[in-house]
Design a protein around this motif. Structure first.
Motif, PDB file in Angstrom:
ATOM      1  N   ARG A  97      35.516  27.104  92.439  1.00  9.18           N
ATOM      2  CA  ARG A  97      34.029  26.093  93.253  1.00  9.18           C
ATOM      3  C   ARG A  97      33.957  25.563  94.449  1.00  9.18           C
ATOM      4  O   ARG A  97      32.927  27.079  94.511  1.00  9.18           O
ATOM      5  N   GLU A  98      35.203  25.860  94.953  1.00 10.64           N
ATOM      6  CA  GLU A  98      34.373  25.595  96.164  1.00 10.64           C
ATOM      7  C   GLU A  98      34.451  26.998  96.897  1.00 10.64           C
ATOM      8  O   GLU A  98      33.337  27.803  97.802  1.00 10.64           O
ATOM      9  N   ARG A  99      35.283  28.287  96.932  1.00 14.93           N
ATOM     10  CA  ARG A  99      35.037  29.330  96.911  1.00 14.93           C
ATOM     11  C   ARG A  99      33.885  29.808  96.461  1.00 14.93           C
ATOM     12  O   ARG A  99      32.856  31.164  97.789  1.00 14.93           O
ATOM     13  N   ILE A 100      33.573  30.021  95.485  1.00 16.82           N
ATOM     14  CA  ILE A 100      32.143  30.733  95.668  1.00 16.82           C
ATOM     15  C   ILE A 100      30.844  29.800  95.789  1.00 16.82           C
ATOM     16  O   ILE A 100      29.902  30.247  95.479  1.00 16.82           O
ATOM     17  N   SER A 101      30.988  28.957  96.214  1.00 20.77           N
ATOM     18  CA  SER A 101      29.549  27.937  96.920  1.00 20.77           C
ATOM     19  C   SER A 101      28.980  28.618  97.638  1.00 20.77           C
ATOM     20  O   SER A 101      28.199  27.889  97.802  1.00 20.77           O
ATOM     21  N   THR A 102      29.997  29.216  98.964  1.00 18.02           N
ATOM     22  CA  THR A 102      28.994  29.783  99.755  1.00 18.02           C
ATOM     23  C   THR A 102      28.090  30.877  98.979  1.00 18.02           C
ATOM     24  O   THR A 102      26.782  30.928  99.796  1.00 18.02           O
ATOM     25  N   ASN A 103      28.145  31.225  97.258  1.00 20.25           N
ATOM     26  CA  ASN A 103      26.844  32.383  96.817  1.00 20.25           C
ATOM     27  C   ASN A 103      26.151  31.480  96.521  1.00 20.25           C
ATOM     28  O   ASN A 103      25.005  31.840  96.278  1.00 20.25           O
ATOM     29  N   TYR A 104      25.699  30.106  96.278  1.00 17.87           N
ATOM     30  CA  TYR A 104      24.894  29.465  96.178  1.00 17.87           C
ATOM     31  C   TYR A 104      24.078  28.615  96.832  1.00 17.87           C
ATOM     32  O   TYR A 104      24.525  27.766  97.945  1.00 17.87           O
ATOM     33  N   ARG A 105      22.485  28.790  96.479  1.00 17.55           N
ATOM     34  CA  ARG A 105      21.559  27.733  97.313  1.00 17.55           C
ATOM     35  C   ARG A 105      21.968  26.318  97.092  1.00 17.55           C
ATOM     36  O   ARG A 105      21.450  25.482  97.799  1.00 17.55           O
ATOM     37  N   SER A 106      22.013  26.055  95.884  1.00 18.83           N
ATOM     38  CA  SER A 106      21.698  24.963  95.689  1.00 18.83           C
ATOM     39  C   SER A 106      23.812  24.761  94.978  1.00 18.83           C
ATOM     40  O   SER A 106      24.568  25.786  95.494  1.00 18.83           O
ATOM     41  N   ALA A 107      23.818  23.716  94.048  1.00 19.63           N
ATOM     42  CA  ALA A 107      25.074  23.379  93.899  1.00 19.63           C
ATOM     43  C   ALA A 107      25.478  23.785  92.914  1.00 19.63           C
ATOM     44  O   ALA A 107      24.815  24.931  91.989  1.00 19.63           O
ATOM     45  N   PRO A 108      27.214  24.950  93.377  1.00 19.10           N
ATOM     46  CA  PRO A 108      27.357  25.575  92.227  1.00 19.10           C
ATOM     47  C   PRO A 108      28.083  25.171  91.277  1.00 19.10           C
ATOM     48  O   PRO A 108      28.004  24.027  90.725  1.00 19.10           O
ATOM     49  N   PRO A 109      27.874  26.150  90.478  1.00 16.09           N
ATOM     50  CA  PRO A 109      28.098  25.472  88.930  1.00 16.09           C
ATOM     51  C   PRO A 109      29.780  25.036  88.727  1.00 16.09           C
ATOM     52  O   PRO A 109      30.562  25.520  89.362  1.00 16.09           O
ATOM     53  N   ASP A 110      30.001  24.518  87.700  1.00  8.55           N
ATOM     54  CA  ASP A 110      31.603  23.711  87.140  1.00  8.55           C
ATOM     55  C   ASP A 110      32.189  24.988  86.977  1.00  8.55           C
ATOM     56  O   ASP A 110      30.899  26.133  86.361  1.00  8.55           O
ATOM     57  N   VAL A 111      32.900  24.968  87.359  1.00  7.68           N
ATOM     58  CA  VAL A 111      33.857  26.055  86.274  1.00  7.68           C
ATOM     59  C   VAL A 111      34.932  25.288  86.140  1.00  7.68           C
ATOM     60  O   VAL A 111      35.653  23.854  85.810  1.00  7.68           O
ATOM     61  N   THR A 112      35.629  26.159  84.807  1.00  4.44           N
ATOM     62  CA  THR A 112      37.275  25.462  83.942  1.00  4.44           C
ATOM     63  C   THR A 112      37.714  26.145  84.060  1.00  4.44           C
ATOM     64  O   THR A 112      37.680  27.713  83.379  1.00  4.44           O
ATOM     65  N   VAL A 113      39.019  25.529  84.305  1.00  3.54           N
ATOM     66  CA  VAL A 113      39.892  26.693  83.835  1.00  3.54           C
ATOM     67  C   VAL A 113      41.074  26.661  82.942  1.00  3.54           C
ATOM     68  O   VAL A 113      40.963  24.824  82.613  1.00  3.54           O
ATOM     69  N   SER A 114      41.606  26.992  81.840  1.00  2.00           N
ATOM     70  CA  SER A 114      42.367  26.605  81.136  1.00  2.00           C
ATOM     71  C   SER A 114      43.623  27.885  80.521  1.00  2.00           C
ATOM     72  O   SER A 114      43.727  28.749  80.959  1.00  2.00           O
ATOM     73  N   VAL A 115      44.612  27.453  80.401  1.00  2.00           N
ATOM     74  CA  VAL A 115      45.913  28.179  79.648  1.00  2.00           C
ATOM     75  C   VAL A 115      45.865  28.288  79.104  1.00  2.00           C
ATOM     76  O   VAL A 115      46.217  27.768  77.907  1.00  2.00           O
ATOM     77  N   ARG A 116      45.672  30.078  78.857  1.00  2.00           N
ATOM     78  CA  ARG A 116      45.384  30.640  77.593  1.00  2.00           C
ATOM     79  C   ARG A 116      47.037  31.065  76.748  1.00  2.00           C
ATOM     80  O   ARG A 116      46.792  30.597  75.820  1.00  2.00           O
ATOM     81  N   THR A 117      47.687  31.036  77.256  1.00  2.00           N
ATOM     82  CA  THR A 117      49.070  31.741  77.116  1.00  2.00           C
ATOM     83  C   THR A 117      50.124  31.397  77.990  1.00  2.00           C
ATOM     84  O   THR A 117      50.024  31.965  79.326  1.00  2.00           O
ATOM     85  N   ALA A 118      50.861  30.276  78.048  1.00  2.00           N
ATOM     86  CA  ALA A 118      51.914  30.364  79.391  1.00  2.00           C
ATOM     87  C   ALA A 118      54.025  31.056  78.520  1.00  2.00           C
ATOM     88  O   ALA A 118      53.615  31.044  77.829  1.00  2.00           O
TER      89      ALA A 118
END
Length: 204
Positions: free
Chosen positions: A90-111
């Protein structure tokens, strides 16, 4: 099946209130945080950027512990939990948005299977695998238990850090193996140490 879900937009949780002690009232046990799953190489992660369906994708953590993601570049994942990875993206992609960047969700699909080691005075020293972190008692059990003359009071964990360095963490197993004689009923004041990928439990 998703094992762990992390998001950077979580509402703060109110702290649990302990029950007031009194005649005939047992004090409430203190809830301790459960150790979070640490991502390892070979794990398959699902990343979702809210409101940006084109950026929803599944990635695999490479042998160097990283993966690439659009607008974010190379993300280090090995040894981190999904909440930390979500925040990083989220912090890295924030520079590509004029307003607040979108929320980011990460999940473990297969461990992928995590490999750890138990050496020293145990019945079956060697390397072992697990689909998630295991605590020191579980690891000792997988190694067949302590051998005769094992010095459980001075056992240590050699921690493998993502940068390749190692740290030493003492762990006193004697108290736990005494059972009721060494433990009080209720929640543990300190959670049992867990082993991650590459860690070594040494029983002298």
């Amino acid at each position: 099946m998703r094992l762990v879900i992390g998001s950077v937009a979580l509402a703060p949780c109110a702290p649990a209130m302990a029950q007031t002690s009194g005649p005939g009232v047992a004090p409430a046990a203190i809830t301790r945080p459960v150790p979070q799953y640490r991502v390892g190489t070979g794990d398959e992660l699902e990343v979702f950027v809210w409101g940006e369906e084109r950026m929803q994708r599944t990635v695999r953590v490479q042998s160097d512990g990283t993966f690439a993601f659009p607008l974010a570049g190379t993300i280090r994942a090995e040894g981190r939990n999904v909440s930390d990875i979500s925040t990083d993206i989220r912090e890295r992609i924030s520079t590509n948005y004029r307003s607040a960047p979108p929320d980011v969700t990460v999940s473990v699909r297969t461990a992928s299977e995590m490999r750890f080691y138990v050496v020293g005075k145990v019945r079956q020293a060697g390397s072992y695998t697990s689909s998630g972190n295991v605590n020191v008692l579980q690891a000792l059990s997988m190694a067949g238990g302590a051998a005769e003359f094992a010095d459980l009071r001075n056992a240590v964990i050699l921690r493998q850090r993502p940068d390749g360095a190692q740290t030493v963490e003492p762990v006193a197993l004697t108290t736990f193996l005494k059972g009721r004689r060494g433990l009080r009923a209720g929640a543990l004041a300190t959670a049992l140490p867990t082993l991650g990928g590459g860690d070594v439990l040494v029983i002298p």
